[in-house]
Motif scaffolding. Structure first.
Motif, PDB file in Angstrom:
ATOM      1  N   SER A 270      99.366  62.067 109.233  1.00 36.00           N
ATOM      2  CA  SER A 270     100.491  61.777 108.340  1.00 36.00           C
ATOM      3  C   SER A 270     100.196  60.565 107.470  1.00 36.00           C
ATOM      4  O   SER A 270     100.506  60.553 106.277  1.00 36.00           O
ATOM      5  N   LEU A 271      99.590  59.544 108.059  1.00 34.79           N
ATOM      6  CA  LEU A 271      99.260  58.339 107.292  1.00 34.79           C
ATOM      7  C   LEU A 271      98.086  58.585 106.343  1.00 34.79           C
ATOM      8  O   LEU A 271      97.924  57.853 105.365  1.00 34.79           O
ATOM      9  N   ALA A 272      97.286  59.596 106.611  1.00 37.00           N
ATOM     10  CA  ALA A 272      96.208  59.953 105.682  1.00 37.00           C
ATOM     11  C   ALA A 272      96.801  60.541 104.402  1.00 37.00           C
ATOM     12  O   ALA A 272      96.204  60.447 103.330  1.00 37.00           O
ATOM     13  N   ASP A 273      97.982  61.132 104.513  1.00 29.83           N
ATOM     14  CA  ASP A 273      98.670  61.691 103.346  1.00 29.83           C
ATOM     15  C   ASP A 273      99.378  60.619 102.528  1.00 29.83           C
ATOM     16  O   ASP A 273      99.351  60.634 101.306  1.00 29.83           O
ATOM     17  N   GLU A 274     100.067  59.713 103.233  1.00 32.22           N
ATOM     18  CA  GLU A 274     100.831  58.661 102.544  1.00 32.22           C
ATOM     19  C   GLU A 274     101.176  57.551 103.516  1.00 32.22           C
ATOM     20  O   GLU A 274     101.273  57.776 104.719  1.00 32.22           O
ATOM     21  N   ASN A 275     101.356  56.365 102.990  1.00 28.75           N
ATOM     22  CA  ASN A 275     101.809  55.247 103.806  1.00 28.75           C
ATOM     23  C   ASN A 275     103.227  55.538 104.274  1.00 28.75           C
ATOM     24  O   ASN A 275     104.015  56.126 103.531  1.00 28.75           O
TER      25      ASN A 275
ATOM     26  N   ALA B 127     100.564  48.157 105.509  1.00 34.09           N
ATOM     27  CA  ALA B 127     100.218  48.258 104.097  1.00 34.09           C
ATOM     28  C   ALA B 127     101.139  47.382 103.261  1.00 34.09           C
ATOM     29  O   ALA B 127     100.689  46.697 102.346  1.00 34.09           O
ATOM     30  N   GLU B 128     102.435  47.411 103.586  1.00 36.91           N
ATOM     31  CA  GLU B 128     103.409  46.592 102.868  1.00 36.91           C
ATOM     32  C   GLU B 128     104.706  46.537 103.654  1.00 36.91           C
ATOM     33  O   GLU B 128     104.957  47.368 104.523  1.00 36.91           O
ATOM     34  N   THR B 129     105.513  45.550 103.326  1.00 43.41           N
ATOM     35  CA  THR B 129     106.828  45.416 103.945  1.00 43.41           C
ATOM     36  C   THR B 129     107.873  45.573 102.859  1.00 43.41           C
ATOM     37  O   THR B 129     107.798  44.931 101.812  1.00 43.41           O
ATOM     38  N   ILE B 130     108.825  46.443 103.141  1.00 48.56           N
ATOM     39  CA  ILE B 130     109.898  46.700 102.183  1.00 48.56           C
ATOM     40  C   ILE B 130     111.145  45.992 102.674  1.00 48.56           C
ATOM     41  O   ILE B 130     111.548  46.153 103.824  1.00 48.56           O
ATOM     42  N   GLN B 131     111.743  45.226 101.772  1.00 49.66           N
ATOM     43  CA  GLN B 131     112.972  44.516 102.120  1.00 49.66           C
ATOM     44  C   GLN B 131     114.136  45.225 101.444  1.00 49.66           C
ATOM     45  O   GLN B 131     114.145  45.426 100.237  1.00 49.66           O
ATOM     46  N   ILE B 132     115.096  45.597 102.260  1.00 49.32           N
ATOM     47  CA  ILE B 132     116.297  46.258 101.765  1.00 49.32           C
ATOM     48  C   ILE B 132     117.473  45.383 102.162  1.00 49.32           C
ATOM     49  O   ILE B 132     117.587  44.963 103.316  1.00 49.32           O
ATOM     50  N   GLU B 133     118.357  45.130 101.215  1.00 47.03           N
ATOM     51  CA  GLU B 133     119.505  44.262 101.468  1.00 47.03           C
ATOM     52  C   GLU B 133     120.342  44.783 102.639  1.00 47.03           C
ATOM     53  O   GLU B 133     120.592  45.977 102.750  1.00 47.03           O
ATOM     54  N   ASN B 134     120.731  43.878 103.519  1.00 47.97           N
ATOM     55  CA  ASN B 134     121.566  44.168 104.689  1.00 47.97           C
ATOM     56  C   ASN B 134     120.908  45.121 105.693  1.00 47.97           C
ATOM     57  O   ASN B 134     121.606  45.787 106.455  1.00 47.97           O
TER      58      ASN B 134
ATOM     59  N   TYR C  37     102.806  51.578 107.036  1.00 48.16           N
ATOM     60  CA  TYR C  37     101.455  51.525 107.573  1.00 48.16           C
ATOM     61  C   TYR C  37     100.560  52.491 106.810  1.00 48.16           C
ATOM     62  O   TYR C  37     101.026  53.466 106.225  1.00 48.16           O
ATOM     63  N   LYS C  38      99.258  52.206 106.862  1.00 48.64           N
ATOM     64  CA  LYS C  38      98.262  53.090 106.253  1.00 48.64           C
ATOM     65  C   LYS C  38      97.131  53.309 107.244  1.00 48.64           C
ATOM     66  O   LYS C  38      96.918  52.517 108.159  1.00 48.64           O
ATOM     67  N   ILE C  39      96.397  54.380 107.027  1.00 52.35           N
ATOM     68  CA  ILE C  39      95.240  54.681 107.868  1.00 52.35           C
ATOM     69  C   ILE C  39      94.049  53.881 107.346  1.00 52.35           C
ATOM     70  O   ILE C  39      93.918  53.664 106.136  1.00 52.35           O
ATOM     71  N   THR C  40      93.180  53.457 108.237  1.00 54.56           N
ATOM     72  CA  THR C  40      91.967  52.729 107.857  1.00 54.56           C
ATOM     73  C   THR C  40      90.798  53.700 107.751  1.00 54.56           C
ATOM     74  O   THR C  40      90.909  54.874 108.147  1.00 54.56           O
ATOM     75  N   LYS C  41      89.674  53.208 107.263  1.00 53.02           N
ATOM     76  CA  LYS C  41      88.460  54.028 107.192  1.00 53.02           C
ATOM     77  C   LYS C  41      88.076  54.504 108.599  1.00 53.02           C
ATOM     78  O   LYS C  41      87.763  55.682 108.797  1.00 53.02           O
ATOM     79  N   ASP C  42      88.111  53.589 109.579  1.00 52.77           N
ATOM     80  CA  ASP C  42      87.814  53.966 110.969  1.00 52.77           C
ATOM     81  C   ASP C  42      88.804  55.005 111.474  1.00 52.77           C
ATOM     82  O   ASP C  42      88.443  55.909 112.225  1.00 52.77           O
TER      83      ASP C  42
END
Length: 183
Positions: free
Chosen positions: A10-15, A55-62, A69-74
């Motif tokens: 699933s992470l190979a498709d998208e974060n 991969a990144e952190t999303i901040q949503i109010e309240n 997360y993302k998949i690594t080369k390994d």
């Protein structure tokens, strides 16, 4: 079940974030349910092994922050290797579901070679069971059993042998599918 493969595929498709992946799993693969603990344990194990990373952190109010997360080369290399391993050796047909779902990450013809070997071994194993089932010593012991026990053994054996035949037929269909699939 190969839960970690599903997460990696699933992470190979998208974060994504763990909650979304768990929901996707339950919506995609025919399984009854999966415990939160088991899912997050697999997720954390993949991260500790370096197969996935934030991969990144999303901040949503309240709302609490969501870490994608993302998949690594390994992780990608491990994903491919483990899908093939699943076709080489599995204990239950259901163990193949996720690997079949993730076919786009491997060469189906290579998986077919592994599955073909598995089918041969499975046929051989059940021939040996049938021969053992008809062994003179077992037949002698069978004759000593009470009638209810004999019926119980017949009932169990009937299910085991018919289930094995059904599994082999299903694997043969899967083999045909793999051989006809383009990479």
């Amino acid at each position: 079940m190969t839960l970690s493969l599903f997460i990696l595929g699933s992470l190979a498709d998208e974060n994504s974030h763990p909650y979304k992946l768990k929901k996707q799993l339950l919506d995609t693969i025919p399984i009854d349910k999966i415990s939160e603990g088991k899912f997050y344990y697999n997720f954390e194990t993949l991260q500790k092994k370096g197969f996935i990373e934030p991969a990144e952190t999303i901040q949503i109010e309240n709302r609490p922050n969501k870490t994608l997360y993302k998949i690594t080369k390994d992780g990608k290399e491990y994903l491919e290797r483990e899908i093939y391993n699943n076709f080489k050796k599995f204990s239950k047909i259901e163990d193949l579901y996720i690997s079949i779902y993730l076919l786009k990450y491997i060469d189906p013809h290579k998986a077919a070679i592994f599955l073909e070997d598995t089918i041969i071994q499975e046929r051989k194993r059940w021939v040996e069971y049938r021969e053992a089932y008809n062994n003179e010593e077992l037949l002698r012991q069978y004759q000593l059993l009470e009638e209810k026990q004999k019926k119980a053994i017949e009932f169990i054996s009937d299910h085991a042998f018919s289930q094995s035949e059904q599994n082999i037929r299903w694997m043969e269909k899967l083999l045909t599918f793999l051989k006809s699939t383009d990479k």
